[in-house]
Design a protein around this motif. Structure first.
Motif, PDB file in Angstrom:
ATOM      1  N   CYS A  77       0.784  -1.153   0.000  1.00 35.49           N
ATOM      2  CA  CYS A  77      -0.179  -0.011   0.055  1.00 35.49           C
ATOM      3  C   CYS A  77       0.697   1.104   0.133  1.00 35.49           C
ATOM      4  O   CYS A  77       2.084   1.224   0.122  1.00 35.49           O
ATOM      5  CB  CYS A  77      -1.076  -0.127   1.088  1.00 35.49           C
ATOM      6  SG  CYS A  77      -0.082   0.299   2.722  1.00 35.49           S
ATOM      7  N   ASP A  78       0.344   2.404  -0.484  1.00 33.69           N
ATOM      8  CA  ASP A  78       1.081   3.696  -0.213  1.00 33.69           C
ATOM      9  C   ASP A  78       1.701   3.983   1.156  1.00 33.69           C
ATOM     10  O   ASP A  78       0.964   3.722   2.189  1.00 33.69           O
ATOM     11  CB  ASP A  78       0.018   5.092  -0.599  1.00 33.69           C
ATOM     12  CG  ASP A  78      -0.517   4.745  -1.908  1.00 33.69           C
ATOM     13  OD1 ASP A  78       0.140   4.059  -2.832  1.00 33.69           O
ATOM     14  OD2 ASP A  78      -1.094   5.809  -2.378  1.00 33.69           O
ATOM     15  N   LYS A  80       3.226   7.337   3.220  1.00 30.61           N
ATOM     16  CA  LYS A  80       3.499   8.585   3.170  1.00 30.61           C
ATOM     17  C   LYS A  80       4.558   8.863   4.327  1.00 30.61           C
ATOM     18  O   LYS A  80       4.294   8.656   5.564  1.00 30.61           O
ATOM     19  CB  LYS A  80       2.198   9.405   3.581  1.00 30.61           C
ATOM     20  CG  LYS A  80       2.201  10.890   3.522  1.00 30.61           C
ATOM     21  CD  LYS A  80       1.198  11.515   3.828  1.00 30.61           C
ATOM     22  CE  LYS A  80       1.113  13.057   3.811  1.00 30.61           C
ATOM     23  NZ  LYS A  80      -0.031  13.929   3.967  1.00 30.61           N
ATOM     24  N   TRP A  88       0.329   5.118   6.797  1.00 30.32           N
ATOM     25  CA  TRP A  88      -0.475   4.355   5.522  1.00 30.32           C
ATOM     26  C   TRP A  88      -1.878   4.368   5.990  1.00 30.32           C
ATOM     27  O   TRP A  88      -2.627   4.482   6.970  1.00 30.32           O
ATOM     28  CB  TRP A  88       0.280   3.232   5.442  1.00 30.32           C
ATOM     29  CG  TRP A  88       0.238   2.386   6.650  1.00 30.32           C
ATOM     30  CD1 TRP A  88      -0.625   1.500   7.225  1.00 30.32           C
ATOM     31  CD2 TRP A  88       1.210   2.309   7.747  1.00 30.32           C
ATOM     32  NE1 TRP A  88      -0.546   0.942   8.424  1.00 30.32           N
ATOM     33  CE2 TRP A  88       0.878   1.304   8.589  1.00 30.32           C
ATOM     34  CE3 TRP A  88       2.435   2.901   8.030  1.00 30.32           C
ATOM     35  CZ2 TRP A  88       1.687   1.093   9.714  1.00 30.32           C
ATOM     36  CZ3 TRP A  88       3.216   2.685   9.032  1.00 30.32           C
ATOM     37  CH2 TRP A  88       2.870   1.500   9.870  1.00 30.32           C
ATOM     38  N   ASN A  90      -4.434   1.594   4.839  1.00 26.62           N
ATOM     39  CA  ASN A  90      -4.479   0.043   4.268  1.00 26.62           C
ATOM     40  C   ASN A  90      -5.742  -0.292   4.315  1.00 26.62           C
ATOM     41  O   ASN A  90      -6.604  -0.357   5.432  1.00 26.62           O
ATOM     42  CB  ASN A  90      -3.284  -0.822   4.830  1.00 26.62           C
ATOM     43  CG  ASN A  90      -3.012  -1.842   3.889  1.00 26.62           C
ATOM     44  OD1 ASN A  90      -3.580  -2.084   2.814  1.00 26.62           O
ATOM     45  ND2 ASN A  90      -2.337  -2.962   4.534  1.00 26.62           N
ATOM     46  N   VAL A 186       5.177  10.430  -0.969  1.00 28.08           N
ATOM     47  CA  VAL A 186       4.459   9.245  -1.148  1.00 28.08           C
ATOM     48  C   VAL A 186       5.423   8.283  -1.858  1.00 28.08           C
ATOM     49  O   VAL A 186       5.620   8.356  -2.919  1.00 28.08           O
ATOM     50  CB  VAL A 186       3.069   8.939  -1.658  1.00 28.08           C
ATOM     51  CG1 VAL A 186       2.517   7.800  -1.554  1.00 28.08           C
ATOM     52  CG2 VAL A 186       2.244  10.172  -0.667  1.00 28.08           C
ATOM     53  N   PRO A 188       4.664   4.862  -3.363  1.00 26.56           N
ATOM     54  CA  PRO A 188       3.386   4.393  -3.886  1.00 26.56           C
ATOM     55  C   PRO A 188       3.065   2.682  -3.865  1.00 26.56           C
ATOM     56  O   PRO A 188       4.361   1.933  -3.767  1.00 26.56           O
ATOM     57  CB  PRO A 188       3.175   4.812  -5.466  1.00 26.56           C
ATOM     58  CG  PRO A 188       4.808   4.867  -5.919  1.00 26.56           C
ATOM     59  CD  PRO A 188       5.482   5.462  -4.616  1.00 26.56           C
ATOM     60  N   LYS A 189       2.053   2.216  -3.515  1.00 25.85           N
ATOM     61  CA  LYS A 189       1.650   1.198  -3.697  1.00 25.85           C
ATOM     62  C   LYS A 189       2.160   0.240  -5.011  1.00 25.85           C
ATOM     63  O   LYS A 189       2.269   0.805  -5.995  1.00 25.85           O
ATOM     64  CB  LYS A 189       0.227   0.821  -3.632  1.00 25.85           C
ATOM     65  CG  LYS A 189      -0.453  -0.619  -3.785  1.00 25.85           C
ATOM     66  CD  LYS A 189      -1.888  -0.587  -3.618  1.00 25.85           C
ATOM     67  CE  LYS A 189      -2.490  -1.856  -4.063  1.00 25.85           C
ATOM     68  NZ  LYS A 189      -4.064  -1.878  -3.720  1.00 25.85           N
ATOM     69  N   THR A 191       5.427  -0.129  -5.537  1.00 25.21           N
ATOM     70  CA  THR A 191       6.964   0.036  -5.525  1.00 25.21           C
ATOM     71  C   THR A 191       7.484  -1.498  -5.338  1.00 25.21           C
ATOM     72  O   THR A 191       7.334  -1.783  -4.184  1.00 25.21           O
ATOM     73  CB  THR A 191       7.341   0.836  -4.557  1.00 25.21           C
ATOM     74  OG1 THR A 191       6.668   2.401  -4.975  1.00 25.21           O
ATOM     75  CG2 THR A 191       8.759   1.211  -4.670  1.00 25.21           C
TER      76      THR A 191
END
Length: 239
Positions: A77-78, A80, A88, A90, A186, A188-189, A191
């Motif tokens: 998930c992202d 931050k 995050w 989620n 961020v 990102p999800k 990555t």
């Protein structure tokens, strides 16, 4: 249970809890996860040293082949990152048949790194959570490492070798050193947080010797040919 696909290719099997199916980003073949900077960089650039256009690393087969072998494991998930904090949001559903980590990351206490170059008294090492179990074919281990040549990422994943033909029914998480303390924004999800490369378990012995006369001639001939013919490795030696 077979570890081969219908076309007889060896397969790495990734499994997740059924309530997460369709919610988790899937591991992908590394050749499908080439970063944008590599796609957009030129194949040649002017060399002030040589006063001519030379190939960039985009045309270096060993560089590219290392980046595109095996599979990439994605961030779930992202994340931050701001002012030293990681937060995050989620969407993992509650409950389920088995227990698994609900957060995308946790932390290793710095004491685990005592005596290593990564030890910093006031910093933790993060651990990326991976919610896929991973099974390799019989006789194979998986080498997990930082996504190859991804110097753009703000973290460096630690490397490890796991016998995933035997250890296949539990999670493998990935410790990482967050080296870019100036990073804000961020992550990102999806990555890539690790690259896994199959390694067949075999016994190896090292042999050393001086060139024979015939070997020396072959080395000299190939060296001269590589100078004459740019791209020769790619055309004649690359598998």
């Amino acid at each position: 249970m077979s570890s081969q696909t219908n076309n007889n290719k060896l397969a790495i099997k990734f499994r997740c809890p059924k309530e997460l199916e369709g919610l988790l980003p899937q591991p992908i073949p590394a050749n499908l996860g080439v970063p944008d900077w590599l796609k957009s960089m030129p194949t040649t650039a002017f060399s002030a040293l040589n006063q001519q256009d030379d190939d960039t690393i985009k045309r270096c087969p060993p560089f590219i082949d290392a980046m595109t072998c095996g599979f990439l494991i994605p961030l779930i998930c992202d994340l931050k990152v701001e002012d030293g904090e990681i937060v995050w949001d989620n969407d993992i559903p509650p409950g389920g048949e088995i227990d698994f980590p609900r957060s995308p990351i946790s932390f290793h206490d710095q004491s685990q790194l005592t005596g290593s170059p990564l030890f910093e008294a006031d910093r933790f090492v993060i651990k990326f959570h991976n919610l896929w179990t991973i099974e390799a074919p019989e006789g194979y281990a998986l080498f997990f490492t930082h996504p190859v040549n991804r110097f753009d990422l703000p973290f460096t994943t630690l490397s490890g070798l796991v016998d995933c033909d035997r250890y296949r029914d539990s999670w493998i998480h990935f410790p990482a050193h967050w080296h870019d303390t100036s990073f804000r924004g961020v992550l990102p999800k999806g990555t890539p947080i690790a690259q896994c490369i199959p390694v067949k378990r075999e016994g190896w012995a090292g042999q050393t010797s001086a060139f024979t006369e015939d070997e020396a001639q072959k080395v000299q001939a190939l060296h001269a040919a590589l100078k004459r013919e740019p791209g020769m490795y790619r055309r004649k030696f690359r598998a």
